[in-house]
Enzyme design. Structure first.
Site, mmCIF file in Angstrom:
data_model
loop_
_atom_site.group_PDB
_atom_site.id
_atom_site.type_symbol
_atom_site.label_atom_id
_atom_site.label_comp_id
_atom_site.label_asym_id
_atom_site.label_seq_id
_atom_site.Cartn_x
_atom_site.Cartn_y
_atom_site.Cartn_z
ATOM 1 N N ASN A 10 71.171 -8.914 91.200
ATOM 2 C CA ASN A 10 72.344 -8.702 90.343
ATOM 3 C C ASN A 10 72.751 -10.054 89.759
ATOM 4 O O ASN A 10 73.304 -10.893 90.464
ATOM 5 C CB ASN A 10 73.478 -8.104 91.201
ATOM 6 C CG ASN A 10 74.777 -7.981 90.441
ATOM 7 O OD1 ASN A 10 74.814 -8.135 89.223
ATOM 8 N ND2 ASN A 10 75.858 -7.688 91.168
ATOM 9 N N TRP A 11 72.463 -10.227 88.480
ATOM 10 C CA TRP A 11 72.715 -11.534 87.851
ATOM 11 C C TRP A 11 74.181 -11.722 87.479
ATOM 12 O O TRP A 11 74.582 -12.813 87.065
ATOM 13 C CB TRP A 11 71.823 -11.706 86.611
ATOM 14 C CG TRP A 11 70.347 -11.718 86.913
ATOM 15 C CD1 TRP A 11 69.755 -11.657 88.161
ATOM 16 C CD2 TRP A 11 69.263 -11.796 85.979
ATOM 17 N NE1 TRP A 11 68.389 -11.685 88.049
ATOM 18 C CE2 TRP A 11 68.060 -11.774 86.714
ATOM 19 C CE3 TRP A 11 69.186 -11.877 84.585
ATOM 20 C CZ2 TRP A 11 66.803 -11.829 86.105
ATOM 21 C CZ3 TRP A 11 67.941 -11.933 83.964
ATOM 22 C CH2 TRP A 11 66.759 -11.914 84.721
ATOM 23 N N LYS A 12 74.956 -10.670 87.577
ATOM 24 C CA LYS A 12 76.400 -10.717 87.258
ATOM 25 C C LYS A 12 76.611 -11.319 85.859
ATOM 26 O O LYS A 12 75.771 -11.138 84.985
ATOM 27 C CB LYS A 12 77.153 -11.485 88.351
ATOM 28 C CG LYS A 12 76.831 -10.960 89.749
ATOM 29 C CD LYS A 12 77.786 -11.415 90.796
ATOM 30 C CE LYS A 12 77.303 -10.958 92.157
ATOM 31 N NZ LYS A 12 78.251 -11.179 93.222
ATOM 32 N N HIS A 97 80.066 -1.340 92.627
ATOM 33 C CA HIS A 97 80.035 -2.718 93.150
ATOM 34 C C HIS A 97 81.467 -3.164 93.458
ATOM 35 O O HIS A 97 82.399 -2.856 92.716
ATOM 36 C CB HIS A 97 79.386 -3.652 92.130
ATOM 37 C CG HIS A 97 79.080 -5.003 92.705
ATOM 38 N ND1 HIS A 97 80.051 -5.960 92.872
ATOM 39 C CD2 HIS A 97 77.932 -5.522 93.199
ATOM 40 C CE1 HIS A 97 79.513 -7.027 93.436
ATOM 41 N NE2 HIS A 97 78.216 -6.790 93.643
ATOM 42 N N GLU A 99 83.016 -5.846 93.091
ATOM 43 C CA GLU A 99 83.730 -6.596 92.045
ATOM 44 C C GLU A 99 84.279 -5.640 90.986
ATOM 45 O O GLU A 99 85.338 -5.896 90.407
ATOM 46 C CB GLU A 99 82.791 -7.649 91.421
ATOM 47 C CG GLU A 99 82.569 -8.807 92.388
ATOM 48 C CD GLU A 99 81.257 -9.541 92.212
ATOM 49 O OE1 GLU A 99 80.591 -9.388 91.176
ATOM 50 O OE2 GLU A 99 80.875 -10.283 93.152
ATOM 51 N N GLU A 169 77.325 -3.375 101.178
ATOM 52 C CA GLU A 169 77.694 -4.754 100.873
ATOM 53 C C GLU A 169 79.073 -5.051 101.454
ATOM 54 O O GLU A 169 80.089 -4.782 100.793
ATOM 55 C CB GLU A 169 77.722 -4.968 99.361
ATOM 56 C CG GLU A 169 76.394 -4.702 98.690
ATOM 57 C CD GLU A 169 76.297 -5.443 97.362
ATOM 58 O OE1 GLU A 169 75.445 -6.330 97.261
ATOM 59 O OE2 GLU A 169 77.080 -5.141 96.455
ATOM 60 N N GLY A 175 79.048 -13.404 98.156
ATOM 61 C CA GLY A 175 79.315 -14.693 97.520
ATOM 62 C C GLY A 175 80.024 -15.689 98.421
ATOM 63 O O GLY A 175 80.508 -16.720 97.950
ATOM 64 N N SER A 215 75.349 -12.413 100.533
ATOM 65 C CA SER A 215 74.817 -13.741 100.889
ATOM 66 C C SER A 215 73.441 -13.671 101.529
ATOM 67 O O SER A 215 73.117 -14.448 102.433
ATOM 68 C CB SER A 215 75.807 -14.498 101.792
ATOM 69 O OG SER A 215 77.022 -14.700 101.107
ATOM 70 N N GLY A 236 72.779 -11.287 95.022
ATOM 71 C CA GLY A 236 73.591 -11.849 93.950
ATOM 72 C C GLY A 236 73.142 -13.263 93.641
ATOM 73 O O GLY A 236 72.134 -13.483 92.963
ATOM 74 N N GLY A 237 73.876 -14.244 94.170
ATOM 75 C CA GLY A 237 73.630 -15.666 93.871
ATOM 76 C C GLY A 237 72.164 -16.073 93.953
ATOM 77 O O GLY A 237 71.656 -16.747 93.042
HETATM 78 C C1 PEP Z 1 76.324 -8.906 95.189
HETATM 79 O O1 PEP Z 1 77.245 -9.252 94.464
HETATM 80 O O2 PEP Z 1 75.816 -7.791 95.071
HETATM 81 C C2 PEP Z 1 75.865 -9.871 96.192
HETATM 82 C C3 PEP Z 1 75.186 -9.417 97.209
HETATM 83 O O3 PEP Z 1 76.183 -11.191 95.982
HETATM 84 P P1 PEP Z 1 75.719 -12.452 96.870
HETATM 85 O O4 PEP Z 1 74.283 -12.251 97.223
HETATM 86 O O5 PEP Z 1 75.952 -13.621 95.991
HETATM 87 O O6 PEP Z 1 76.598 -12.452 98.083
#
Ligand code: PEP
Length: 253
Positions: A10-12, A97, A99, A169, A175, A215, A236-237
């Site tokens: 997920n590049w957000k 999600h 967010e 999640e 994050g 994470s 994500g990141g």
């Molecule tokens: C996400 O937003 O789906 C996620 C898992 O982010 P991160 O890996 O950065 O915690």
């Protein structure tokens, strides 16, 4: 049928078009050895078509959108429909999600309509859910997850569960650099599988991939992915770095 192993990025709201194309090309190149893993990338809307063009002829590699609107079309300025996503080559959409739930106040009614739009347009859904930190501290995490699952899956057509992937999640891990331990992840994933069996059936729950997100990185992925009910990750990141993301793809034992 064996459950699919999936690693999704997920590049957000990150990358320019050029960066998105470069990232996609590097992932395609470096993930070739991992044929048995389904790869999905979720670029920002404006780069979906460009990224699709890059991954197009790569086996087991798909493009998805981070969101879709809950209406089919019309006067909703600035919004993007599921039909539009399908028409530019998307195969997946993220729904629920944290967010989106937190910053855009998406509730179960909207999530249900989004799911309906996605299925109508032949998109696969990655349905995301997970508890807040205070809920885990108060030992309410199972109750929260059960409610989130029932809120949407009770209305998910049983004959379309092949189009469903789940992503657990925990919000406290997204994050933050703090990851669920493999034991915490396995405990929750087993609970999710049991809850899904109650909603659909044992046979169906055995076929649904449940991803872990929060994470996840190249260091912790091997242990997380070795848990029997963890079928991969929503990243994500770490998905913004092709080398790191491909190491995660290669983390299945
Ligand atoms: C996400 O937003 O789906 C996620 C898992 O982010 P991160 O890996 O950065 O915690």
């Amino acid at each position: 049928m064996k459950r699919k192993k999936i690693v999704a990025g997920n590049w957000k709201m990150n990358t320019t078009k050029e960066e998105a194309e470069k990232l996609a090309a590097s992932i395609v190149q470096s993930s070739q050895a991992f044929q048995g893993v389904e790869k999905i990338v979720f670029p920002p809307f404006p780069f979906l078509q460009a990224v699709k063009t890059i991954v197009n002829n790569t086996a087991n590699f798909f493009v998805g959108a981070q969101n879709c609107n809950h209406h089919d079309k019309g006067a909703y300025t600035g919004e993007v429909s599921a039909a539009m996503l399908k028409s530019v080559g998307c195969d997946y959409v993220l729904i629920g999600h944290s967010e989106r739930r937190q910053y855009f106040t998406e509730d179960n009614i909207q999530l249900l309509s989004k799911t309906e739009q996605a299925l109508t347009n032949n998109l696969n859904v990655i349905f995301c859910f997970g508890e807040q930190l205070n809920e885990r501290k108060n030992n309410q995490h199972f109750e929260t997850v059960k409610k989130q699952l029932h809120g949407v899956l009770n209305f998910f057509p049983k004959n379309k569960t092949e189009q469903l992937v789940l992503a657990y999640e925990p919000v406290w891990a997204i994050g933050t650099g703090e990851t669920a331990t493999p034991a915490q992840a396995q405990e929750m994933h087993a609970f999710i599988r049991k809850t899904v069996a109650e909603i659909f059936s044992q046979e169906i729950t055995e076929q649904i991939s449940i991803l872990y997100g929060g994470s996840c990185n190249a260091q912790n992925a091997p242990e997380l992915f070795s848990c029997p009910d963890v079928d991969g990750g929503l990243i994500g990141g770490a998905s913004l770095n092709a080398d790191e993301f491909c190491k995660i793809i290669g983390s299945f034992g």
